[in-house]
Design a protein around this motif. Structure first.
Motif, short mmCIF file in Angstrom:
data_model
loop_
_atom_site.label_atom_id
_atom_site.label_comp_id
_atom_site.label_asym_id
_atom_site.label_seq_id
_atom_site.Cartn_x
_atom_site.Cartn_y
_atom_site.Cartn_z
N UNK A 1 -10.29 7.47 -12.95
CA UNK A 1 -9.12 6.60 -13.16
C UNK A 1 -9.27 5.23 -12.49
N UNK A 2 -9.79 5.14 -11.27
CA UNK A 2 -9.97 3.80 -10.68
C UNK A 2 -10.91 2.92 -11.51
N UNK A 3 -11.92 3.52 -12.12
CA UNK A 3 -12.84 2.74 -12.96
C UNK A 3 -12.14 2.31 -14.24
N UNK A 4 -11.33 3.19 -14.82
CA UNK A 4 -10.55 2.82 -16.01
C UNK A 4 -9.65 1.62 -15.71
N UNK B 1 -8.58 -4.16 -6.45
CA UNK B 1 -7.77 -4.71 -7.54
C UNK B 1 -8.28 -6.08 -8.02
N UNK B 2 -9.34 -6.59 -7.41
CA UNK B 2 -9.94 -7.86 -7.85
C UNK B 2 -10.52 -7.65 -9.25
N UNK B 3 -10.19 -8.53 -10.21
CA UNK B 3 -10.60 -8.30 -11.61
C UNK B 3 -12.06 -8.67 -11.91
N UNK B 4 -12.98 -8.05 -11.18
CA UNK B 4 -14.41 -8.23 -11.44
C UNK B 4 -14.91 -7.13 -12.36
N UNK B 5 -16.04 -7.37 -13.01
CA UNK B 5 -16.65 -6.32 -13.81
C UNK B 5 -16.92 -5.13 -12.88
N UNK B 6 -16.53 -3.93 -13.25
CA UNK B 6 -16.76 -2.77 -12.38
C UNK B 6 -18.26 -2.49 -12.21
N UNK B 7 -18.66 -2.04 -11.01
CA UNK B 7 -20.08 -1.74 -10.79
C UNK B 7 -20.65 -0.76 -11.80
N UNK B 8 -19.86 0.24 -12.21
CA UNK B 8 -20.34 1.23 -13.19
C UNK B 8 -20.73 0.55 -14.50
N UNK B 9 -19.98 -0.46 -14.89
CA UNK B 9 -20.24 -1.19 -16.13
C UNK B 9 -21.39 -2.18 -15.94
N UNK B 10 -21.39 -2.91 -14.83
CA UNK B 10 -22.46 -3.88 -14.55
C UNK B 10 -23.82 -3.20 -14.46
N UNK C 1 -18.43 7.26 -1.97
CA UNK C 1 -18.06 8.67 -1.90
C UNK C 1 -18.70 9.33 -0.68
N UNK C 2 -18.06 10.39 -0.24
CA UNK C 2 -18.62 11.19 0.84
C UNK C 2 -19.81 11.98 0.29
N UNK C 3 -20.72 12.40 1.17
CA UNK C 3 -21.85 13.22 0.70
C UNK C 3 -21.34 14.45 -0.06
N UNK C 4 -22.08 14.85 -1.07
CA UNK C 4 -21.76 16.02 -1.90
C UNK C 4 -20.53 15.81 -2.79
N UNK C 5 -20.08 14.57 -2.94
CA UNK C 5 -18.98 14.27 -3.86
C UNK C 5 -19.51 13.36 -4.96
N UNK C 6 -18.84 13.34 -6.13
CA UNK C 6 -19.28 12.43 -7.20
C UNK C 6 -19.26 10.98 -6.70
N UNK C 7 -20.19 10.20 -7.18
CA UNK C 7 -20.31 8.80 -6.75
C UNK C 7 -19.08 7.98 -7.15
N UNK C 8 -18.68 7.12 -6.23
CA UNK C 8 -17.59 6.18 -6.45
C UNK C 8 -18.13 4.81 -6.08
N UNK C 9 -18.36 3.96 -7.07
CA UNK C 9 -18.99 2.66 -6.85
C UNK C 9 -17.94 1.58 -6.64
N UNK C 10 -18.18 0.75 -5.61
CA UNK C 10 -17.33 -0.41 -5.32
C UNK C 10 -18.21 -1.57 -4.92
N UNK C 11 -17.63 -2.76 -4.97
CA UNK C 11 -18.36 -3.96 -4.57
C UNK C 11 -18.19 -4.20 -3.07
N UNK C 12 -19.31 -4.44 -2.40
CA UNK C 12 -19.31 -4.86 -0.99
C UNK C 12 -19.81 -6.29 -0.95
#
Length: 193
Positions: A178-181, A24-33, A89-100
């Motif tokens: 939806x999380x990216x939106x 929920x931190x308001x950073x630019x999403x990885x998908x957009x960056x 994301x787990x293997x074989x699932x669509x990618x879900x990008x987050x900041x580490x």
């Protein structure tokens, strides 16, 4: 996501894993960056361009990355912490990008060992990643081309119209998760001028 495996992979690159950033931190999403390499020239603060055939590619890639990131504000000399986009994301699932959140150790190798792990690239000598400063004001994107590698630095992405327009478009794409939106909306709202 297996955080211990992620930490081990990052350790091989010379990065210490410090945990995931709250989604929920308001950073630019990885998908957009990740579109930093498509940013028009007027939004780009710096570029390091290397040919893959250069016999000193790894040395030049690592030193070029470091120079660009230090001068561009990805991290401070005494506090080498920054954010790295990781696929949760787990293997074989669509990618879900987050900041580490990570920190740079004394012994690191972004373009070689880091790229070999798959976290920072597509194999040894093929860096590909998205990084963000802790304050969200500097993006560094590495992209491997057919015969070259490019490191792109964008400063203050919230002020670059390319990103703001793309964020609105991405939020309307039907395949945007939806999380990216929600992340896009938080970032746009928080950085509105």
């Amino acid at each position: 996501m297996d955080e211990s495996r992620l930490a081990d992979s990052l350790d091989e690159a010379g990065l210490k894993y410090l945990g995931m950033v709250d989604s929920t931190t308001p950073l630019i999403p990885p998908n957009l960056a990740g579109f930093a390499n498509s940013c028009p020239a007027e939004g780009v603060a710096g570029v390091e361009y290397l040919t893959s055939e250069d016999p000193q590619f790894l040395e030049k890639a690592n030193s070029g990355w470091y120079r660009l990131t230090r001068e561009g504000g990805l991290f401070a000399a005494g506090d080498p912490e920054f954010l790295l986009a990781v696929n949760c994301a787990e293997p074989d699932e669509p990618r879900v990008w987050r900041w580490a959140r990570v920190s740079l150790s004394d012994q690191w190798d972004i373009a070689g060992a880091g790229a070999a792990t798959g976290i920072l690239g597509n194999g040894f000598g093929h860096p590909a990643f998205v990084m963000l400063s802790l304050d969200g004001n500097a993006i560094v994107r590495a992209q491997q081309g057919e015969k070259s590698t490019e490191f792109v630095l964008v400063r203050e992405p919230h002020q670059v119209q390319f990103f703001r327009k793309l964020a609105v478009q991405m939020s309307r794409w039907p395949d945007t998760p939806e999380p990216t939106r929600a992340a896009i909306e938080r970032w746009l709202t928080t950085t509105a001028q």
